[in-house]
Scaffold this motif. Sequence first.
Motif, short mmCIF file in Angstrom:
data_model
loop_
_atom_site.label_atom_id
_atom_site.label_comp_id
_atom_site.label_asym_id
_atom_site.label_seq_id
_atom_site.Cartn_x
_atom_site.Cartn_y
_atom_site.Cartn_z
N THR A 263 -6.03 -0.16 2.81
CA THR A 263 -7.05 -1.16 2.52
C THR A 263 -6.69 -2.44 3.27
OG1 THR A 263 -7.36 -0.23 0.31
CG2 THR A 263 -8.25 -2.43 0.71
N GLU B 153 -5.61 -3.07 -3.13
CA GLU B 153 -4.28 -3.10 -2.52
C GLU B 153 -3.20 -2.87 -3.58
OE1 GLU B 153 -4.31 -6.04 1.33
OE2 GLU B 153 -4.17 -7.01 -0.61
N ASP C 187 0.83 -1.22 0.00
CA ASP C 187 0.00 0.00 0.00
C ASP C 187 0.86 1.27 0.00
OD1 ASP C 187 -2.11 -1.70 -0.02
OD2 ASP C 187 -3.01 -1.04 1.85
N LYS D 125 -1.75 0.55 6.39
CA LYS D 125 -2.45 0.21 5.15
C LYS D 125 -3.65 1.14 4.95
CE LYS D 125 -3.14 -4.05 3.86
NZ LYS D 125 -2.50 -3.87 2.57
#
Length: 532
Positions: A486, A294, A276, A484
Motif C-alpha cells: 500500500t 498500512e 507492510d 510495499k
Amino acid sequence: MRFKLAGLLIATSSLIAPAALADVYNLEIDQFERTVDGETLTGVSINGTSPGPLLRLREGEDVTINVTNTLDVDTSLHWHGIILDAGMDGVPGISFDGIAPGETYTYNFTANQSGTYWYHGHSALQEQEGVFAPIIIEPAKPDPFEYDREHVIILADWLNDSPYKALANLKKRSNYYNYNRRTVFDFWRDWRNADRGEKTDVIQERLAWGRMRMDPTDIVDITGYSFLVNGETPEDNWSGLFEAGEKVRLRFINAAAMTYFDVKIPGLKMTVVQADGQNIEPVSVDEFPIAIAETFDVIVEPEAGQSYTIFAAAKDRSGYARGTLSETPGTEAAIPELGPRPELTMAAMGEDHDSHGAMAESEAVGIDEMTMNMSGDAHRGHGEMPAMEHGPKVLSYDDLRALTPYTDRRAPDREVELRLTGNMERYFWSINDVKFGDAGPLEFNYGERVRITFKNETMMEHPMHLHGLWMDLLNGEGDMAPRKHTINIRPGETISADVTVDATGSWAFHCHILQHAATGMFRQVNVIGGVQ
C-alpha cells in the motif's frame, strides 16, 4: 489433519510463543450487536468479534481456512498483503464469485512470507461494519531484531451510522459529515486580521473555495467517527503489559475505513523495524503517520515503574484512539493534546502539482507541523531529508530502506501513469477520470517490470493498494528500495513504484479509503501469460 477453531487463537496481545501448528482454521461471518460510545448498531463480525481472531501462521505453512457465511447477503475475506494464487485472493467479481448465504468457502494457500498483515471483507462495505482482523506470519528464521514480548495494535474507526447510509449521504451532499466547516465568523476574523494588502486575498480565496464547493477543513470525507484500539474506545483504555527490562514489539495495523492516524507514545522512542510486513533498516522515531491499510512494526523499551499512552491522533484531529502500555492492568498515563485542526490551502489545489504535497495542510504547529511537512517532503521520493536539528523525529517514506536487497531490480520495461481523480460535487472517485464501472482492466505481461506512476490530482490523500504483487517504492534507495503493498499519495503528489509482474491471474488495485473504492477509484489488473 486436525481442526482448530480460529476463535481459540484470538490474541490481540500475547507473549511470544511458538507458532500454532494448526493448518486448518474455521471462520464464521455473522451479524452482531455492537455498542460504541453508548450507541448500539448492528455490525458484522468474524467469529463473533470485531476485530476478528488473530491468525498466527508460520512461514512455509500450508493454510486451509474455511469461511462460513451466516449473513443473508454475500460475503468474502481478502488476505491483505499476502502473496498467493489469484483464485484465493478473495475479491468478488475478480478472484472468485464471493460466498453466498449459508455457504462455506475454503481458501488454500501457502504462507510464503513473514511479517504483520491483516484480513478483511471485500464485499460491499462489510469491512466498515467490522469484518477485519490481524494476521501474523512468523518467519522460518528468526527476525534480525530482538524483543521479549509483543502486542498487536489494530487501529480502526467506527461510525454510529450505517456505512451504506453514510455513502448515500455523501452522494447527496459531499460535505454532509464535515462538522468543522469554516463559518462567516472565521472569514470575518481572517479579514480583520489581514494586512490591508492581504484583505483582497482573503476574499478571493473564500470565493475560490465556494466555486469548488469545498472547504479548507475537507481533510477527510467523514468526521464523527469513534476511534478504536483493538476494538476498544479511548474510554475503554485497552492495556498492553510489559515487565521491567523487556523490549516490546508493537505491530500497528491501520484497519480504518477512512482515518489516517499519527502515532506516538510520549516518553518512548520507537524503533521501526518493519513496514507492510517487510524488514527495513531500523529507524528511531518519535512519531509516525500510518495510512489506511498500512502496517508498521516498532520496538520500544519501556522503563520500569512507568506507564505510557499509545496515542493515535486522527489526521483531521477530530479525535484519537489510545491505549496504555504498563506493568499493571488498568493503569492510565497522561493523554497528550490533539493539537490544532489542520486546514487545506488553495496552494494544494493549484496547477503546480509538484509542490502540493508539503502545502496541503498549513496551520498545524509543533509536532503536527513537522508530521505534515516531513511527510509531504518524504513522499516526493527525492533523496535525503534535511537534517532536523530540533524537534521530534517523524517517520517518512524516505526513511524506509529494505534490510536486504530483493532479487529483481531491473529497469522498468514500460511505465503506466495513473492519475487519481474525482468529483467532490457528485461524490465519486476515479482513475484517469474514469470510474471502475466504465473502465477496462489494466493489462500487465507476466515477467515484465512495470513502473507505476501515481499523480494525485485531488485534494484528498489516497492509499493505493495492489493485490498479489509487490510495489518497490522509488524513494531514492536504489537496490534497497522498500517493498510495499500500500502506497499513500498526498494531494498533488507524484510517486512512482516498480512492479515485478510475477503472479498470473486477475488482481484488484484500488484506493483503500472504502468510500473511494466503492465509488470508482478501483481497477482490475489482468496479468497476461505465465503459468495459468
